[in-house]
Design an enzyme around this catalytic site. Sequence first.
Site, PDB file in Angstrom:
ATOM      1  N   GLU A 187       0.828  -1.212   0.000  1.00 32.62           N
ATOM      2  CA  GLU A 187       0.000   0.000   0.000  1.00 32.62           C
ATOM      3  C   GLU A 187       0.860   1.258   0.000  1.00 32.62           C
ATOM      4  O   GLU A 187       1.503   1.576   1.006  1.00 32.62           O
ATOM      5  CB  GLU A 187      -0.930   0.031   1.202  1.00 32.62           C
ATOM      6  CG  GLU A 187      -1.821   1.266   1.178  1.00 32.62           C
ATOM      7  CD  GLU A 187      -2.832   1.307   2.293  1.00 32.62           C
ATOM      8  OE1 GLU A 187      -3.745   2.142   2.217  1.00 32.62           O
ATOM      9  OE2 GLU A 187      -2.718   0.513   3.244  1.00 32.62           O
ATOM     10  N   GLU A 284     -12.069   1.914   3.992  1.00 36.08           N
ATOM     11  CA  GLU A 284     -11.138   2.335   5.043  1.00 36.08           C
ATOM     12  C   GLU A 284     -11.240   3.840   5.269  1.00 36.08           C
ATOM     13  O   GLU A 284     -10.366   4.624   4.890  1.00 36.08           O
ATOM     14  CB  GLU A 284      -9.701   1.927   4.703  1.00 36.08           C
ATOM     15  CG  GLU A 284      -8.840   1.939   5.956  1.00 36.08           C
ATOM     16  CD  GLU A 284      -7.353   1.817   5.673  1.00 36.08           C
ATOM     17  OE1 GLU A 284      -6.661   1.236   6.511  1.00 36.08           O
ATOM     18  OE2 GLU A 284      -6.901   2.303   4.636  1.00 36.08           O
TER      19      GLU A 284
END
Length: 308
Positions: A187, A284
């Site tokens: 990420e 998220e």
Amino acid sequence: MDRRKFIKQNIAATSLAGLGPYLGYAGNFEEVSTFVKNQFKLSYAPHLGMFKELAGEDPIDQLNFMADRGFTAFEDNGMKAKPVELQEKMAKTMANRNIRMGVFVAHNIYWTEPNLASGDENLREEFLNQIKESVEVAKRVNAKWITVVPGYVDQRQNLQYQTAHVIETLKRASEILEPHGIIMVLEPLNFRDHPGLFLSGSPQAYQICKAVDSPSCKILFDIYHQQIQEGNLIPNIEATWDEIAYFQVGDNPGRNEPTTGEINYKNVFKFIHNKNYDGIVGMEHGNSKPGKKGEKSIIEAYKQSDDF
């Protein structure tokens, strides 16, 4: 809300919920029964706490609430820190409700000092041991994807040396993961919320994945982070498509649900859907409004953004 805060919240939720009786879902039956089960085109994944006012604090009740509202996936950054008994109970609930498990964080993230970029063999072994531990958690909760963040830059080394160190470590991690069919998703995180991290852009993640050359090393494309870091979202998704295995979302500014910021999520989701993406889209982000009203707004925002 940054990743560190999300992880702390997940651990706190575990502590509050424990392994006791279900708390709130039945008591809120009249409140939640007015909802209609949605038929989303993409597999959106809420996290614990997102619907705690409507469903109660108990994680099992929250999972059932998500399934009843039409969500077919779930992610939990802090899953690895939860008691094994709770992991197993959550996995059983997800299996019974046809919910796919999304990502959890696979290792200790170094936010302010270098680890993988340094090439230090002790830090490399620490990371690889944590990957081995995460394999067992992933098998227990039926997770296919685990989140990896390579950590802080090493300011004493040239970037190319750092990149070589990261690639070598990820190759060795891939050897651990491949026999189990588990994918670590790298990420990139934006420079504003997480200054000084080694991995920040999608082209950089793409280059690393190509160099590692493993089905167990792919990209987690967090649309919130990449809107801040580089923008040009759809072209960058297109350019890195063959290495993307997972998406996460949050609007900017604010890192809350779609429709609250500047990102046209309806168009982004339509693009992803038209590419025949069948993976998970992790939610998220925070809630822009408090309480039950805010939680209902989350569902409405995804209905609206998924209406293409």
